[in-house]
Each structure stands twice: as structure tokens, then as C-alpha cells.
Design an enzyme around this catalytic site. Structure first.
Site, PDB file in Angstrom:
ATOM      1  N   TRP A 102     -39.759  53.543  47.601  1.00  0.00           N
ATOM      2  CA  TRP A 102     -38.749  53.267  46.875  1.00  0.00           C
ATOM      3  C   TRP A 102     -39.021  52.090  45.889  1.00  0.00           C
ATOM      4  O   TRP A 102     -38.675  52.050  44.862  1.00  0.00           O
ATOM      5  CB  TRP A 102     -37.736  53.204  47.606  1.00  0.00           C
ATOM      6  CG  TRP A 102     -37.196  54.369  48.337  1.00  0.00           C
ATOM      7  CD1 TRP A 102     -37.295  54.605  49.790  1.00  0.00           C
ATOM      8  CD2 TRP A 102     -36.537  55.805  47.898  1.00  0.00           C
ATOM      9  NE1 TRP A 102     -37.031  55.761  49.953  1.00  0.00           N
ATOM     10  CE2 TRP A 102     -36.778  56.501  49.124  1.00  0.00           C
ATOM     11  CE3 TRP A 102     -36.615  56.056  46.474  1.00  0.00           C
ATOM     12  CZ2 TRP A 102     -36.190  57.802  48.714  1.00  0.00           C
ATOM     13  CZ3 TRP A 102     -36.313  57.506  46.340  1.00  0.00           C
ATOM     14  CH2 TRP A 102     -36.169  58.298  47.525  1.00  0.00           C
ATOM     15  N   ASP A 172     -32.344  46.771  46.688  1.00  0.00           N
ATOM     16  CA  ASP A 172     -31.754  48.054  47.151  1.00  0.00           C
ATOM     17  C   ASP A 172     -31.654  48.213  48.785  1.00  0.00           C
ATOM     18  O   ASP A 172     -32.861  48.090  49.352  1.00  0.00           O
ATOM     19  CB  ASP A 172     -32.918  48.938  46.498  1.00  0.00           C
ATOM     20  CG  ASP A 172     -32.860  50.464  47.172  1.00  0.00           C
ATOM     21  OD1 ASP A 172     -32.059  50.845  47.630  1.00  0.00           O
ATOM     22  OD2 ASP A 172     -33.853  51.142  46.843  1.00  0.00           O
ATOM     23  N   LYS A 196     -26.948  57.346  53.486  1.00  0.00           N
ATOM     24  CA  LYS A 196     -27.876  56.894  54.749  1.00  0.00           C
ATOM     25  C   LYS A 196     -26.680  55.975  55.586  1.00  0.00           C
ATOM     26  O   LYS A 196     -26.296  56.548  56.787  1.00  0.00           O
ATOM     27  CB  LYS A 196     -28.948  56.155  54.411  1.00  0.00           C
ATOM     28  CG  LYS A 196     -30.149  56.588  54.164  1.00  0.00           C
ATOM     29  CD  LYS A 196     -30.369  56.689  52.801  1.00  0.00           C
ATOM     30  CE  LYS A 196     -31.622  57.642  52.316  1.00  0.00           C
ATOM     31  NZ  LYS A 196     -32.300  57.247  51.058  1.00  0.00           N
TER      32      LYS A 196
HETATM   33  C1  PLP Z   1     -33.054  57.019  49.974  1.00  0.00           C
HETATM   34  C2  PLP Z   1     -33.375  56.030  49.106  1.00  0.00           C
HETATM   35  C3  PLP Z   1     -33.401  55.632  47.948  1.00  0.00           C
HETATM   36  C4  PLP Z   1     -32.964  57.167  47.015  1.00  0.00           C
HETATM   37  O1  PLP Z   1     -31.410  56.927  47.031  1.00  0.00           O
HETATM   38  P1  PLP Z   1     -30.751  58.321  46.036  1.00  0.00           P
HETATM   39  O2  PLP Z   1     -29.366  57.943  46.203  1.00  0.00           O
HETATM   40  O3  PLP Z   1     -31.276  59.677  46.307  1.00  0.00           O
HETATM   41  O4  PLP Z   1     -31.380  57.861  44.521  1.00  0.00           O
HETATM   42  C5  PLP Z   1     -33.695  54.631  47.272  1.00  0.00           C
HETATM   43  N1  PLP Z   1     -33.750  53.583  48.061  1.00  0.00           N
HETATM   44  C6  PLP Z   1     -33.977  53.714  49.219  1.00  0.00           C
HETATM   45  C7  PLP Z   1     -34.290  52.403  50.077  1.00  0.00           C
HETATM   46  C8  PLP Z   1     -33.589  54.780  49.960  1.00  0.00           C
HETATM   47  O5  PLP Z   1     -33.803  54.855  51.402  1.00  0.00           O
END
Ligand code: PLP
Length: 359
Positions: A102, A172, A196
Site C-alpha cells: 500500500w 493511511d 477493515k
Molecule cells: C485495504 C487497504 C487499502 C486499499 O483500500 P481501498 O479502500 O480498497 O482503496 C489501502 N491501504 C491499506 C493499509 C489497506 O489495508
């Protein structure tokens, strides 16, 4: 009806209490004779939800003056591009710590807009660790320092916020948001896809501080990707059902004692699993111990055949979605807030039993 022990990395388990509440309101939201999905996003009913969710979120994180909460679409992946589009140009540099797939994707997008310096990367170690502060080779005047607090795929997590030379943190937090307290004073932006730890897919939470908005470039385009557009008013239709559900998840978190309570429970859940993994050589954790995630517990067995057997037998016991990400292989147990202690205990006793039979 039965509910399985769900270890999905995302979209992930939701609290049963929240799902029941949603179920009871699905045909008739508060006597309106229709669901929240079937009303205007400008209706008083939805406006109240949208506003309350933002306030609850701020309260859970003890966010003081100057914090704004946005409920956007496009996933965390859109923020990879939206953040640099708003604040980076070719005269500015942002620091990006690279601790997994990511982060790598976020770096790629930022480079379209400005200069990116990578103060640390664990790529050559197959992303098995996160840096300590001493490992960071920070630049002098970064506009911000970006990091991925929990690396969903590789099973690592920053134990605390990284050092930053005074640059605001941009995080993030998709896979550990509200799993523990954060030192908000150090952040400019914290963003997370809801699917998540917070709710259904479809909404991305973006918390952005007024301080950080001072860095915004004169008139970034296009309109829908400008933060200012969304800060001024509800610009277009938000993902109403996702925000509505997140609003109830926030209530659930606060009823259970808030982020401090979850930090403790999550620590306990993760310890149960890591203790089982570390008991002997039968299971092998894939992340360095000091970098281990309390959200995604990743491990291997001695062969891929044995891993396949493990997954199959686990599924027979209703322990599901334990397969590791395709880029890492092995086993991954995602144990976000809504994965309860009982599910983790059931998994641990299955692991124990499986070792006794196959070890
Ligand atoms: C799942 C995830 C993403 C991607 O998220 P989307 O909402 O599918 O764009 C980005 N960063 C992390 C750390 C993730 O676990």
C-alpha cells in the site's frame, strides 16, 4: 442461522449487534416507511446521521479544535492521489516510508505531483519490518511524512507514530483506525477505507486538520478532488448506507469503552495468537517480532501442502478466510475490532490441536 469465525482481511467482520440494528431498520427507518438507502442524502434524517458520525469520530479520538471529518468515496486508494494533488508540486517534497504494497502504491501516485523522498524502505526484507526512529533518513523540509500505520498484507504495524522532523504526519490507517489511540497533534491527515475496521465498503474516512489545509495549493483541479470542495458543503451524494452503518459501529466502539479499551482487547487477542505461534517451530511468524501487527497476524507452516490442509480443516470448523494474501502466501488471521475474543480462542485451540496431530 449460524455465524462463522470470520478472519477476513477486508471487507471484514462487522459487529453482530450493528448488523441486527441495521436489519431491524431496513424496511422502515424511524417510522418513515423506507430504509435510509431510499431517502435523499439532503433529508433531515440522513443529514443528522452524517453530522453525528463526524462528531462521534472526533469524540472517540479526542480530536480538538481544527479537525474536519469527511466521508468520501473512491477508497483509501483515491487518497493516495488526492493528498499529493492538493498539496504537492515540483518545488515541494514529501517523505514516504515504504513498508509494503500500500505504501508503494501511495508513493507511485505522489510522484505524479511532486518530489518524493523515501526515508526508509523494508522492500529488500520483503516488508517484514517497520523502521525504528533511528532507521529514518528524513529530509529537512518535507511538506509531510506519509506512513502506513498497519501493513495489512505483510502483518506489520508501527508500534507508535514515527519521528518526523516536525513535518505533519499523513497516515493511511485503513487497517487499524480506531483500534488504538493516536497522537493526533502530530497529524495533518489520517485516512482509512471503512471496510477493515469501521464498517462496510464504500466510504473512506478522511480526517484533515486546518493546519494542514494551509499547505493546499492555490486552485487544485479537478473540483471533486479538492478537499475544499468537500469541506464547504456536501458536494455530491455520499455513500449513505455505508456512513449510516459506520455511525452505528462508532456507537458500538464507544459502548465497549472506546479506543483505549479496544487497544487492550486487541493486544490480548494478538498475544494469544503470537504465543501459540512462538511455542515451537511448527508455526513461523513472518514479521519481525518488534514489528508485529495486532490486526493481521501472518504465519507459515513447514510446507504449502500443510498450509492447504490447515486452511481446509479450519474451514470445516467454521474458521474462515484465513488464507494469506497471494503475494505473501501462508496464513493470515485478521483480527480487527469486530473479531471477538471467542473467535480468536477458537482459532488458537484449533492451531494447538492441529499441531498435536501433524507436528
Ligand atoms: C485495504 C487497504 C487499502 C486499499 O483500500 P481501498 O479502500 O480498497 O482503496 C489501502 N491501504 C491499506 C493499509 C489497506 O489495508
Amino acid at each position: 442461522m449460524k455465524r462463522v469465525h470470520n478472519f477476513s482481511a477486508g471487507p471484514a467482520a462487522l459487529p453482530a449487534e450493528v448488523l441486527k440494528k441495521v436489519q431491524t431498520e431496513l424496511l422502515d427507518y424511524k417510522g418513515k416507511g423506507r430504509s435510509i438507502m431510499e431517502m435523499s442524502h439532503r433529508s433531515p434524517e440522513y443529514s443528522e446521521i452524517h453530522e453525528q458520525a463526524g462528531e462521534k469520530l472526533k469524540k472517540l479520538l479526542n480530536a480538538g479544535e481544527g479537525w474536519n471529518v469527511l466521508f468520501l468515496t473512491g477508497g483509501a486508494s483515491t487518497q493516495f492521489m488526492m493528498i499529493p494533488m492538493n498539496v504537492l508540486n515540483k518545488e515541494r517534497t514529501a517523505d514516504y516510508i515504504n513498508t509494503g504494497s500500500w505504501s508503494t502504491k501511495a508513493i507511485k501516485e505522489a510522484k505524479y505531483f511532486g518530489n518524493v523522498h523515501v526515508p526508509y524502505s523494508s522492500e529488500d526484507l520483503n516488508f517484514t519490518r517497520v523502521p525504528t526512529d533511528n532507521d529514518l533518513n528524513l529530509s529537512d523540509h518535507a511538506t509531510y511524512l506519509h506512513f502506513t500505520s498497519n501493513n495489512t498484507i505483510f502483518g506489520t504495524q508501527f508500534p507508535k507514530e514515527p519521528a518526523s522532523n516536525g513535518a505533519p504526519l499523513v497516515c493511511d490507517a485503513s487497517s487499524d483506525f480506531l483500534s488504538r489511540p493516536v497522537d493526533l497533534d502530530r497529524y495533518g491527515v489520517i485516512y482509512a477505507g471503512a471496510q477493515k475496521n469501521l464498517g462496510p465498503a464504500g466510504v473512506t474516512i478522511v480526517m484533515i486538520h486546518d493546519r494542514f489545509l494551509e499547505n493546499v495549493l492555490p486552485d487544485p483541479k479537478p473540483t471533486i478532488l479538492k478537499y475544499q470542495t468537500h469541506l464547504e458543503k456536501m458536494f455530491n451524494t455520499p455513500p449513505v448506507f455505508a456512513v449510516y452503518t459506520v455511525n452505528y459501529v462508532l456507537d458500538w466502539i464507544s459502548e465497549k469503552g472506546g479506543v483505549n479499551a479496544f487497544a487492550e482487547i486487541n493486544e490480548e487477542k494478538a498475544s494469544l495468537l503470537y504465543n501459540e505461534i512462538d511455542r515451537d517451530e511448527f508455526y513461523r511468524g513472518t514479521a519481525e517480532k518488534a514489528s508485529r501487527s495486532r490486526m493481521n497476524v501472518t504465519f507459515r507452516l513447514s510446507s504449502e501442502e500443510l498450509e492447504a490442509e490447515f486452511l481446509k480443516e479450519a474451514a470445516d470448523e467454521d474458521l474462515v478466510t484465513l488464507k494469506g494474501h497471494r503475494s505473501v502466501g501462508g496464513i493470515r488471521a485478521s483480527i480487527y475490532n469486530a473479531c471477538d475474543m471467542e473467535s480468536v480462542q477458537t482459532l488458537v485451540s484449533f492451531m494447538n490441536d492441529f499441531r498435536d496431530r501433524k507436528g
